[in-house]
Design an enzyme around this catalytic site. Structure first.
Site, mmCIF file in Angstrom:
data_model
loop_
_atom_site.group_PDB
_atom_site.id
_atom_site.type_symbol
_atom_site.label_atom_id
_atom_site.label_comp_id
_atom_site.label_asym_id
_atom_site.label_seq_id
_atom_site.Cartn_x
_atom_site.Cartn_y
_atom_site.Cartn_z
ATOM 1 N N LYS A 14 4.045 -7.514 -12.205
ATOM 2 C CA LYS A 14 4.167 -6.406 -11.252
ATOM 3 C C LYS A 14 3.747 -6.865 -9.851
ATOM 4 C CE LYS A 14 4.714 -2.219 -9.638
ATOM 5 N NZ LYS A 14 4.100 -0.947 -10.011
ATOM 6 N N LYS A 36 -1.703 -1.102 -1.339
ATOM 7 C CA LYS A 36 -2.676 -1.266 -2.434
ATOM 8 C C LYS A 36 -2.222 -2.385 -3.379
ATOM 9 C CE LYS A 36 -2.310 0.414 -6.388
ATOM 10 N NZ LYS A 36 -2.013 1.131 -7.620
#
Lengths: 287, 287
Positions: free
Chosen positions: B171, B239
């Site tokens: 990811k 983030k």
């Protein structure tokens, strides 16, 4: 039917000229290295010993050479087409060169009634062979309309981008995106590997999602297999990135990621890998 | 049929839990904000007031929360599932969080006989609604096999990347590539515009060639239309890039282009655009 002159019979130019011959066009050729002409002469091309000699025999002249200076020589030099071309002749420069220089050449040719299009391509040797190049065109739309049937033999996507030089700007954008996407894939695969995760599995997981691209598919595979047969040679990609950064400098655009891509290509070429595919930067970036 | 607990009912979690309900599963839910639970209770979900209360009612617990600390709290906190979950319970964390923290949590849960998979997703809200997410899985393959039918309701591509944390690494790679490809498209379109060439024409010319990507298609269009409705919010992308760069730092990988992407996201968020699509960096980069 237009008679075509074709100048520049390298990896790209040769199969392009062959496609025009196979489509039934009369093609006159000039190559600085005469040995490049042989196969084409066998296929029916007429070989000349300078651009100047070709120019008054044809209606359309296609140039597919390496650098800005080569195009300038072929078009404007002492043995160049400007010396003999009839008014109404159309020059289609399919090389990847400076957009600014293109505009200046178009102006000089226009004074002799010679029309010019810049029409650089993407799609590489395979695209040249199969006649499936993408062609990015700058110049007058009515001139493009005239030569469209000829370009349609060479490429499957032909886009009129804007006035003189606009095709070269589009090509510069193309090369910038490719370099930066190669870097993106490079960084991701290095992160995976250093984290102890199989980069092949990561690539597989990412194909089909938002991170997907032709670069992840094709160049990502090259990185995984450590197989950098080109494809597109690092030395040429570096030349094109230099053009893009020069353009950016002239118009006052900052492109930090493109500059980093250029650094990587510099390093690759300086290590002697100019003839490898440009995705070989993955091989030489030290972690 | 497994009983499922679902924790985290935000933009992603809610449609995912709904898809599980619609597929006939018993779904128990916990949301920190009870108002998020209403629609799901109407659809048949059973609402609990803590993760701990859910844990001994179900066989599988899916977590879909924002940050590493949220997952730690829900799994290992005083009101967390570790307090009550039976041995053999499977936790599937679909949040995007730290790979290292994931490995540590998996170890702690394993001591109580609780299995864990990390299974972050890409594909955004649309993918969550239509059940077409890409799911990147880390953990034991035999545990993935057990829960595969459940993940197959949520996503269409499910790839086992490696051991605990490997899904999170994939990811991170995904987010890195997306950020850098957005930068690539941003730089190219700015180069075109500053050169007096229509960036829409350039994008059109580049689609279908080697420069093509989902980012050029989708985010390139957002840039041209100056329409930055997410998509994927800049604040969350920032983030995720932070996680990726932290990981890179820990394993000693230098990612200059990713760092530049992070800077752009920092600037975007600091200018108050955290809720715009992350491609809005195109809007704020000064030329």
């Amino acid at each position: 039917m237009y008679r075509i002159g074709f100048i520049g019979l390298g990896i790209m130019g040769k199969p392009m000229a062959l496609n025009l011959l196979n489509a039934g066009y009369s093609v006159s050729i000039y190559a600085r290295r005469p040995e490049m002409a042989q196969q084409l002469v066998h296929a029916g091309a007429i070989a000349y010993s300078s651009a100047k000699e070709i120019a008054n025999q044809v209606d359309i002249i296609i140039t597919m050479v390496t650098a800005t200076a080569d195009v300038e020589e072929v078009l404007l030099g002492k043995m160049g087409i400007i010396e003999t071309a009839k008014s109404g002749t159309i020059v289609i420069d399919m090389s990847t060169i400076s957009a600014n220089a293109t505009q200046k050449m178009a102006d000089k040719l226009a004074k002799k009634g010679i029309e010019m299009l810049d029409a650089p391509v993407s799609g590489g040797e395979q695209g040249a062979i199969t006649g499936s190049l993408t062609i990015m065109v700058g110049g007058k739309p009515e001139i493009l309309e005239k030569v469209h049937p000829i370009l349609a033999i060479l490429g499957k996507q032909i886009v009129h981008v804007g006035g003189h030089g606009a095709g070269q700007i589009a090509k510069a954008c193309n090369q910038v995106i490719i370099a930066e996407t190669i870097i993106a894939v490079d960084e991701a695969l290095r992160l995976a590997k250093a984290s102890g995760v199989d980069p092949a599995k990561v690539r597989e997981a990412l194909l089909g999602g938002y991170a997907n691209s032709r670069i992840l598919e094709i160049h990502g595979k090259r990185m995984l297999e450590n197989d950098y047969k080109p494809g597109f040679k690092a030395g040429l990609h570096r030349k094109d990135m230099h053009l893009a950064l020069e353009q950016a400098h002239q118009v006052g655009v900052d492109m930090p990621a493109a500059k980093y891509g250029m650094q990587c290509l510099d390093r690759l070429v300086m290590k002697g890998h100019s003839d490898l595919d440009s995705s070989a930067i993955h091989m030489i970036i030290e972690d």
